[in-house]
Design an enzyme around this catalytic site. Structure first.
Site, short mmCIF file in Angstrom:
data_model
loop_
_atom_site.label_atom_id
_atom_site.label_comp_id
_atom_site.label_asym_id
_atom_site.label_seq_id
_atom_site.Cartn_x
_atom_site.Cartn_y
_atom_site.Cartn_z
CB CYS A 65 -0.05 -2.89 0.82
SG CYS A 65 -1.38 -3.93 0.20
CE1 TYR B 21 0.87 1.74 -4.05
CE2 TYR B 21 -1.06 1.24 -2.73
CZ TYR B 21 -0.50 1.77 -3.87
OH TYR B 21 -1.30 2.35 -4.82
CG PHE C 251 -4.94 -6.87 0.90
CD1 PHE C 251 -5.73 -7.93 1.31
CD2 PHE C 251 -5.42 -5.58 1.10
CE1 PHE C 251 -6.97 -7.71 1.91
CE2 PHE C 251 -6.64 -5.34 1.70
CZ PHE C 251 -7.42 -6.43 2.11
CB CYS C 252 1.64 -5.96 -0.66
SG CYS C 252 0.74 -4.87 -1.80
#
Length: 329
Positions: free
Chosen positions: A107, A104, A109-110
């Site tokens: 996001c 995403y 974490f991404c």
């Protein structure tokens, strides 16, 4: 390009401050910026000649020795700056052949994984996952993002992805001392266990900020026109209430104060260093930068930079991580 020119002109103006007959001779920073801008914007030899003549004229009262020393200093200073703010691509022979990130856009974490890929200059493709249908990752048993496919191998969980990919592409990396390794590990865990939980209550603090965030999400995500409208307004409303629950869960009374405190805690951890890793970022630097990158130019991120000391470190990270190594579709 403009940021690089400004940075270089700062180095040049400091270095060209020479001493002649016991007096400082300073080249005007603005003149240097104009010169750099002209050199970056045109290939016309006459234009280059004009600004270079101005530079020479500024040195007309300097001795040849002081000018030569100044020029030598420029070369050394710019070379040093370039070596500090440089990416660390792995050797070609161990560079992954195909890297695909399922993500995403907003996001944290991404974005942590993307910061790692960008810093190590690893080319990668991005697949935007629709958070409603998740049809792009139906092939996987793992139903969260990020998912990173590296030469056909699936890697999941942002910290694990970075650890596993790091073992593949940086096998000759010098081992840090126990204390340094513990510090890096400690702050990577702090990112996962604390910093990321402070972000949602700030991003969705009120309805206007929630809409601002979802406008960014839907503009960069994989949505149909109808889904964009639905997700923007329904999602913003839902996350506004979710963020209130997160505040209670993580005992956050004042979300902005918590964000500012986290930023200041990180700056204190730097302890005067350019990066936690010293002269170059380590994995903790990349983790903090990665999770903050999607909010930097939202209201919450602008407030954070304005009211804390984190701005200088963040700018250094932008400089060293540089442009995305993402492969355009």
């Amino acid at each position: 390009m403009r940021r690089a020119s400004s940075f270089t002109s700062s180095v040049l103006s400091r270095t060209f401050s020479t001493v002649h007959d016991g007096r400082a001779v300073n080249l005007q920073p603005r003149l240097l910026q104009v010169a750099l801008f002209c050199s970056g914007r045109t290939n016309n030899s006459n234009s280059r000649h004009r600004w270079f003549s101005l530079l020479l004229d500024s040195f007309s009262k300097c001795s040849a020795q002081s000018v030569s020393l100044g020029l030598a200093g420029v070369v050394a200073s710019v070379a040093t700056a370039a070596s500090v703010y440089a990416k660390e691509p792995p050797p070609v022979e161990i560079m992954p052949k195909e890297v695909v990130l399922y993500q995403y856009e907003a996001c944290p974490f991404c974005n942590k994984v993307k910061a790692f890929l960008d810093y190590y200059d690893i080319p990668y493709k991005v697949v935007q996952v629709n958070p409603i249908s998740k049809k792009e990752i139906k092939w996987s048993d793992y139903k969260k993002v990020p998912i990173l496919m590296v030469d056909g191998e699936q890697l999941v969980d942002s910290s694990a992805i970075i650890d596993q990919l790091g073992e593949k592409i940086i096998p000759g990396k010098t081992k840090t001392s126990g204390a340094d390794e513990d510090e890096e590990t400690k702050w990577r865990r702090w990112v996962d266990n604390h910093l990321v939980h402070v972000l949602p209550p700030n991003i969705y603090r009120n309805t206007s900020e929630a809409l601002e965030s979802f406008d960014y999400i839907t503009s960069n995500g994989n949505f149909s026109f109808t889904e964009k409208i639905t997700v923007k307004y329904a999602g913003a409303a839902a996350m506004y209430f979710v963020s209130k629950n997160l505040k209670k869960k993580y005992n956050i009374n004042d979300e902005r104060a918590a964000l500012y405190e986290a930023a200041e805690t990180w700056v204190d951890a730097l302890n005067g260093r350019n990066f936690l890793g010293g002269s170059k970022p380590n994995l903790a630097d990349l983790a903090v930068f990665g999770v903050l990158r999607p909010i930097r130019y939202l209201r919450s991120g602008r407030d954070m930079v304005e009211h804390t000391r984190i701005g200088e470190w963040y700018s250094r990270m932008e400089e060293v991580v540089g442009e995305s190594s993402r492969i355009k579709a």
